[in-house]
Design a protein around this motif. Sequence first.
Motif, short mmCIF file in Angstrom:
data_model
loop_
_atom_site.label_atom_id
_atom_site.label_comp_id
_atom_site.label_asym_id
_atom_site.label_seq_id
_atom_site.Cartn_x
_atom_site.Cartn_y
_atom_site.Cartn_z
N HIS A 110 0.74 -1.39 -0.17
CA HIS A 110 -0.10 0.21 0.03
C HIS A 110 1.44 0.54 0.07
N GLU A 111 0.52 2.14 -0.65
CA GLU A 111 1.22 3.70 -1.35
C GLU A 111 0.85 4.45 -0.64
N THR A 112 1.44 5.76 -0.51
CA THR A 112 0.46 7.00 0.17
C THR A 112 1.04 7.52 -0.60
N TYR A 113 0.06 8.99 -1.78
CA TYR A 113 0.56 9.71 -2.58
C TYR A 113 -0.30 10.91 -1.68
N GLU A 114 0.19 12.31 -2.19
CA GLU A 114 0.12 13.22 -1.63
C GLU A 114 -0.38 14.52 -2.86
N LEU A 115 -1.25 15.43 -3.28
CA LEU A 115 -1.17 16.18 -4.66
C LEU A 115 -0.47 17.12 -4.05
N VAL A 116 0.36 17.86 -5.35
CA VAL A 116 0.90 19.15 -4.58
C VAL A 116 1.27 19.64 -6.64
N GLY A 117 1.20 20.77 -5.76
CA GLY A 117 2.04 22.33 -7.30
C GLY A 117 0.12 23.30 -7.17
N SER A 118 -0.37 22.61 -6.80
CA SER A 118 -1.59 23.36 -6.55
C SER A 118 -2.29 23.83 -5.54
N GLU A 119 -3.18 25.24 -5.71
CA GLU A 119 -3.13 26.30 -4.79
C GLU A 119 -4.16 26.43 -4.37
N GLN A 120 -5.19 25.27 -5.00
CA GLN A 120 -6.30 25.34 -4.32
C GLN A 120 -6.53 23.51 -3.87
N ASP A 121 -7.89 22.95 -3.60
CA ASP A 121 -7.95 22.14 -3.04
C ASP A 121 -8.79 21.23 -4.52
N ASN A 122 -8.88 20.33 -4.83
CA ASN A 122 -8.38 19.44 -5.96
C ASN A 122 -9.61 18.49 -5.81
N SER A 123 -10.35 18.13 -6.61
CA SER A 123 -11.18 17.15 -6.92
C SER A 123 -10.45 15.82 -8.10
N ILE A 124 -10.61 14.34 -7.78
CA ILE A 124 -10.05 13.49 -8.07
C ILE A 124 -10.90 12.03 -8.63
N GLU A 125 -10.67 11.31 -9.61
CA GLU A 125 -11.60 9.66 -9.54
C GLU A 125 -9.98 8.96 -9.08
N ILE A 126 -10.28 7.91 -9.08
CA ILE A 126 -9.28 7.22 -8.93
C ILE A 126 -10.62 5.41 -9.78
N LYS A 127 -9.76 4.61 -10.45
CA LYS A 127 -10.37 3.66 -11.22
C LYS A 127 -9.82 2.65 -10.38
N LEU A 128 -10.06 1.40 -10.39
CA LEU A 128 -9.91 0.06 -10.55
C LEU A 128 -9.87 -0.75 -12.10
N LEU A 129 -9.24 -1.25 -13.10
CA LEU A 129 -9.51 -2.44 -14.05
C LEU A 129 -9.10 -3.30 -13.77
N TYR A 130 -9.54 -4.52 -15.11
CA TYR A 130 -9.29 -5.70 -14.72
C TYR A 130 -9.48 -5.81 -16.56
N TYR A 131 -8.26 -6.84 -17.47
CA TYR A 131 -7.86 -6.91 -18.16
C TYR A 131 -8.05 -8.12 -18.87
N ASP A 132 -8.03 -8.46 -20.22
CA ASP A 132 -7.88 -10.05 -20.64
C ASP A 132 -8.04 -10.12 -21.49
N ASN A 133 -7.18 -11.29 -22.54
CA ASN A 133 -7.69 -10.28 -23.53
C ASN A 133 -7.47 -9.23 -24.56
N SER A 134 -6.99 -8.76 -23.93
CA SER A 134 -7.11 -7.21 -24.16
C SER A 134 -8.44 -6.75 -24.59
N LYS A 135 -8.66 -6.55 -23.58
CA LYS A 135 -10.40 -6.37 -22.92
C LYS A 135 -10.05 -6.21 -21.73
N VAL A 136 -10.61 -3.79 -21.33
CA VAL A 136 -10.42 -3.66 -20.53
C VAL A 136 -12.09 -3.39 -19.53
#
Length: 193
Positions: A54-80
């Motif tokens: 498990h890893e910890t990340y922070e958002l840097v470089g912006s002077e404001q609060d931010n909105s992000i989206e995180i996705k988990l994806l699976y792939y097999d036989n070129s299909k995502v």
Amino acid sequence: MKKFIIFCLITMAIFIFSCSKNNNLEIKRVENDSNIYIFEDNKDGNGNVLDFVHETYELVGSEQDNSIEIKLLYYDNSKVKELFSTGNINIKKSQKLLLGLSEKRFSVYVLDKGKVLTKMDYSRYDNLSFKDVKSYGWIESSVLDKDKETTLFSLITSNSGITSPDFKEVNIYDWIEKHKDYSGMFVQVKKSK
């Protein structure tokens, strides 16, 4: 009059440059300053769990609060296939993200000064054989773009000795299309606004 116009143009150029610089948002891996081990309750009957760190990340470089989206994806036989999405998460400058993937669960925590503010878990994936995992890894940092996703984590299963490419340099969807024999999972993050 010419001097005034030149002065206005220079002032406007400096203003535009400083605005674009402040809008650069980077996600950066940092040291975990909390005492949270997110997979303690994620063990099998023998007390074992396959933990892809498990890893910890922070958002840097912006002077404001931010909105992000995180996705988990699976792939097999070129299909995502998208397995899980957090939807939009609002992150304040002081907050951090703790992300983790194991053979049983994907977890996203929003932390503030080591305390959990938000916890999202996804555990409904059993169609990937983790016994054949050959390569996985988290990135150190990347600039986030509103128009494209950044791959934070990739996992590849195969019978060969292939190592995960640098998905900051290689488009993961192109790579998946060219490597039809491989399957795996990946985590992506995108700036929402």
